[in-house]
Design a protein around this motif. Structure first.
Motif, PDB file in Angstrom:
ATOM      1  N   GLN A  64       0.832  -1.203   0.000  1.00 53.53           N
ATOM      2  CA  GLN A  64       0.000   0.000   0.000  1.00 53.53           C
ATOM      3  C   GLN A  64       0.865   1.252   0.000  1.00 53.53           C
ATOM      4  OE1 GLN A  64      -3.573   0.032  -0.185  1.00 53.53           O
ATOM      5  NE2 GLN A  64      -2.944   2.067  -0.822  1.00 53.53           N
ATOM      6  N   GLN A  65       1.979   1.218   0.749  1.00 51.53           N
ATOM      7  CA  GLN A  65       2.892   2.364   0.796  1.00 51.53           C
ATOM      8  C   GLN A  65       3.504   2.623  -0.583  1.00 51.53           C
ATOM      9  OE1 GLN A  65       3.355   4.211   3.699  1.00 51.53           O
ATOM     10  NE2 GLN A  65       4.329   5.647   2.302  1.00 51.53           N
ATOM     11  N   ALA A  66       3.884   1.570  -1.297  1.00 50.20           N
ATOM     12  CA  ALA A  66       4.459   1.709  -2.642  1.00 50.20           C
ATOM     13  C   ALA A  66       3.448   2.328  -3.595  1.00 50.20           C
ATOM     14  CB  ALA A  66       4.918   0.349  -3.167  1.00 50.20           C
ATOM     15  N   VAL A  67       2.218   1.840  -3.546  1.00 48.45           N
ATOM     16  CA  VAL A  67       1.151   2.354  -4.418  1.00 48.45           C
ATOM     17  C   VAL A  67       0.876   3.817  -4.087  1.00 48.45           C
ATOM     18  CG1 VAL A  67      -1.299   2.133  -5.005  1.00 48.45           C
ATOM     19  CG2 VAL A  67       0.125   0.083  -4.819  1.00 48.45           C
ATOM     20  N   ASP A  68       0.775   4.133  -2.795  1.00 50.06           N
ATOM     21  CA  ASP A  68       0.504   5.515  -2.379  1.00 50.06           C
ATOM     22  C   ASP A  68       1.636   6.457  -2.793  1.00 50.06           C
ATOM     23  OD1 ASP A  68      -1.841   4.610  -1.251  1.00 50.06           O
ATOM     24  OD2 ASP A  68      -1.097   4.677   0.826  1.00 50.06           O
ATOM     25  N   ASN A  69       2.882   6.035  -2.569  1.00 48.90           N
ATOM     26  CA  ASN A  69       4.029   6.875  -2.927  1.00 48.90           C
ATOM     27  C   ASN A  69       4.075   7.127  -4.433  1.00 48.90           C
ATOM     28  OD1 ASN A  69       4.871   7.148  -0.285  1.00 48.90           O
ATOM     29  ND2 ASN A  69       6.454   5.582  -0.425  1.00 48.90           N
ATOM     30  N   PHE A  70       3.838   6.075  -5.222  1.00 51.83           N
ATOM     31  CA  PHE A  70       3.877   6.258  -6.676  1.00 51.83           C
ATOM     32  C   PHE A  70       2.734   7.165  -7.135  1.00 51.83           C
ATOM     33  CE2 PHE A  70       2.800   5.031 -11.056  1.00 51.83           C
ATOM     34  CZ  PHE A  70       3.993   5.400 -11.670  1.00 51.83           C
ATOM     35  N   SER A  71       1.535   6.940  -6.602  1.00 49.41           N
ATOM     36  CA  SER A  71       0.382   7.769  -6.985  1.00 49.41           C
ATOM     37  C   SER A  71       0.632   9.231  -6.654  1.00 49.41           C
ATOM     38  CB  SER A  71      -0.882   7.289  -6.268  1.00 49.41           C
ATOM     39  OG  SER A  71      -1.200   5.977  -6.681  1.00 49.41           O
ATOM     40  N   LEU A 102       5.282   5.128 -18.601  1.00 50.67           N
ATOM     41  CA  LEU A 102       4.849   5.615 -17.293  1.00 50.67           C
ATOM     42  C   LEU A 102       3.373   5.293 -17.048  1.00 50.67           C
ATOM     43  CD1 LEU A 102       5.701   7.214 -14.755  1.00 50.67           C
ATOM     44  CD2 LEU A 102       5.016   9.298 -15.963  1.00 50.67           C
ATOM     45  N   GLU A 103       2.551   5.485 -18.073  1.00 49.43           N
ATOM     46  CA  GLU A 103       1.113   5.154 -17.953  1.00 49.43           C
ATOM     47  C   GLU A 103       0.920   3.648 -17.731  1.00 49.43           C
ATOM     48  OE1 GLU A 103      -1.472   7.120 -17.757  1.00 49.43           O
ATOM     49  OE2 GLU A 103      -0.581   9.039 -18.321  1.00 49.43           O
ATOM     50  N   THR A 104       1.712   2.838 -18.423  1.00 47.29           N
ATOM     51  CA  THR A 104       1.638   1.379 -18.240  1.00 47.29           C
ATOM     52  C   THR A 104       2.043   1.007 -16.827  1.00 47.29           C
ATOM     53  OG1 THR A 104       2.069   0.988 -20.576  1.00 47.29           O
ATOM     54  CG2 THR A 104       2.527  -0.845 -19.078  1.00 47.29           C
ATOM     55  N   LEU A 105       3.102   1.652 -16.337  1.00 48.81           N
ATOM     56  CA  LEU A 105       3.554   1.395 -14.973  1.00 48.81           C
ATOM     57  C   LEU A 105       2.467   1.765 -13.966  1.00 48.81           C
ATOM     58  CD1 LEU A 105       6.015   0.364 -13.444  1.00 48.81           C
ATOM     59  CD2 LEU A 105       6.850   2.717 -13.347  1.00 48.81           C
ATOM     60  N   LYS A 106       1.771   2.866 -14.233  1.00 47.52           N
ATOM     61  CA  LYS A 106       0.677   3.290 -13.343  1.00 47.52           C
ATOM     62  C   LYS A 106      -0.397   2.205 -13.254  1.00 47.52           C
ATOM     63  CE  LYS A 106      -2.588   7.078 -12.648  1.00 47.52           C
ATOM     64  NZ  LYS A 106      -3.103   8.327 -13.193  1.00 47.52           N
ATOM     65  N   LYS A 107      -0.678   1.553 -14.381  1.00 47.11           N
ATOM     66  CA  LYS A 107      -1.682   0.478 -14.381  1.00 47.11           C
ATOM     67  C   LYS A 107      -1.175  -0.768 -13.667  1.00 47.11           C
ATOM     68  CE  LYS A 107      -3.720   2.026 -18.684  1.00 47.11           C
ATOM     69  NZ  LYS A 107      -3.749   1.823 -20.114  1.00 47.11           N
ATOM     70  N   ARG A 108       0.145  -0.997 -13.684  1.00 48.05           N
ATOM     71  CA  ARG A 108       0.719  -2.197 -13.069  1.00 48.05           C
ATOM     72  C   ARG A 108       0.922  -2.053 -11.566  1.00 48.05           C
ATOM     73  NH1 ARG A 108       5.917  -4.217 -15.647  1.00 48.05           N
ATOM     74  NH2 ARG A 108       5.387  -6.070 -14.468  1.00 48.05           N
ATOM     75  N   ASN A 113      -1.794  -6.189  -7.939  1.00 51.60           N
ATOM     76  CA  ASN A 113      -0.638  -6.740  -8.654  1.00 51.60           C
ATOM     77  C   ASN A 113       0.596  -6.898  -7.775  1.00 51.60           C
ATOM     78  OD1 ASN A 113      -2.050  -6.837 -11.037  1.00 51.60           O
ATOM     79  ND2 ASN A 113      -1.279  -4.882 -11.774  1.00 51.60           N
ATOM     80  N   CYS A 114       0.577  -6.270  -6.635  1.00 51.85           N
ATOM     81  CA  CYS A 114       1.746  -6.221  -5.769  1.00 51.85           C
ATOM     82  C   CYS A 114       2.258  -7.602  -5.361  1.00 51.85           C
ATOM     83  CB  CYS A 114       1.386  -5.412  -4.526  1.00 51.85           C
ATOM     84  SG  CYS A 114       2.767  -4.629  -3.736  1.00 51.85           S
ATOM     85  N   ASP A 118       6.467  -9.615 -11.052  1.00 58.24           N
ATOM     86  CA  ASP A 118       7.686 -10.275 -11.512  1.00 58.24           C
ATOM     87  C   ASP A 118       8.870  -9.673 -10.736  1.00 58.24           C
ATOM     88  OD1 ASP A 118       8.973  -7.978 -13.127  1.00 58.24           O
ATOM     89  OD2 ASP A 118       6.980  -8.117 -14.034  1.00 58.24           O
ATOM     90  N   PRO A 119      10.050 -10.309 -10.761  1.00 56.74           N
ATOM     91  CA  PRO A 119      11.176  -9.819  -9.946  1.00 56.74           C
ATOM     92  C   PRO A 119      11.551  -8.360 -10.198  1.00 56.74           C
ATOM     93  CG  PRO A 119      11.655 -12.012 -10.753  1.00 56.74           C
ATOM     94  CD  PRO A 119      10.385 -11.572 -11.428  1.00 56.74           C
ATOM     95  N   LYS A 120      11.512  -7.920 -11.446  1.00 51.48           N
ATOM     96  CA  LYS A 120      11.890  -6.533 -11.747  1.00 51.48           C
ATOM     97  C   LYS A 120      10.893  -5.552 -11.120  1.00 51.48           C
ATOM     98  CE  LYS A 120      13.190  -3.567 -15.583  1.00 51.48           C
ATOM     99  NZ  LYS A 120      13.356  -3.470 -17.023  1.00 51.48           N
ATOM    100  N   LEU A 121       9.601  -5.820 -11.295  1.00 53.43           N
ATOM    101  CA  LEU A 121       8.579  -4.954 -10.702  1.00 53.43           C
ATOM    102  C   LEU A 121       8.610  -5.055  -9.184  1.00 53.43           C
ATOM    103  CD1 LEU A 121       6.263  -2.964 -11.022  1.00 53.43           C
ATOM    104  CD2 LEU A 121       4.703  -4.908 -11.296  1.00 53.43           C
TER     105      LEU A 121
END
Length: 138
Positions: A64-71, A102-108, A113-114, A118-121
């Motif tokens: 949740q912290q990762a999603v919030d920080n990215f958003s 960047l838009e694709t990353l936002k969807k991922r 999905n967390c 995959d290892p890179k993400l």
């Protein structure tokens, strides 16, 4: 002794697998049915590619912290691309490609999905969970 190392150049093999994916390696494919061709290295730049760090699945809180920080940082990521375009450090096509990525990353980058990243993400998510400014996570 050092002359021996220079007299034995590295070999790079190229082959296409059954799914149509092209591979390059310093070893030929294990599947002997795949035809590998040895590559001429005279005009080839060879670099070591970093491998993603194998990380554990994020906890729900870290996810949740990762999603919030990215958003929270998403507008800053877009502004950075716009600055690069204005400063002509990237061209229109590069801008479009990077904005699309960047838009694709936002969807991922979602809580859903967390846990199956995959290892890179997964590595990127770990960085984003720890850094309020996700622009440091490239």
């Amino acid at each position: 002794m050092s002359l021996i190392a220079f007299s034995c150049p590295a070999k790079i093999y190229k082959w296409v697998d059954k799914d149509g994916n092209t591979h390059f390696s310093d070893k030929p494919p294990k599947d002997k049915r795949l035809k590998a061709s040895q590559q001429n290295l005279d005009n080839m730049n060879i670099v070591d590619m970093p491998r993603p760090i194998k990380t554990q699945t994020l906890s729900s809180t870290m996810c949740q912290q990762a999603v919030d920080n990215f958003s929270k940082n998403f507008p800053a990521h877009k502004k950075q691309l716009e600055r690069e375009l204005a400063q002509k450090t990237i061209n229109d096509m590069q801008f479009a490609d990077k904005l699309s990525a960047l838009e694709t990353l936002k969807k991922r980058i979602t809580v859903k999905n967390c846990h199956k990243a995959d290892p890179k993400l997964n590595t990127l998510l770990h960085c984003m969970a720890k850094n309020p400014n996700t622009q440091v996570c490239r």
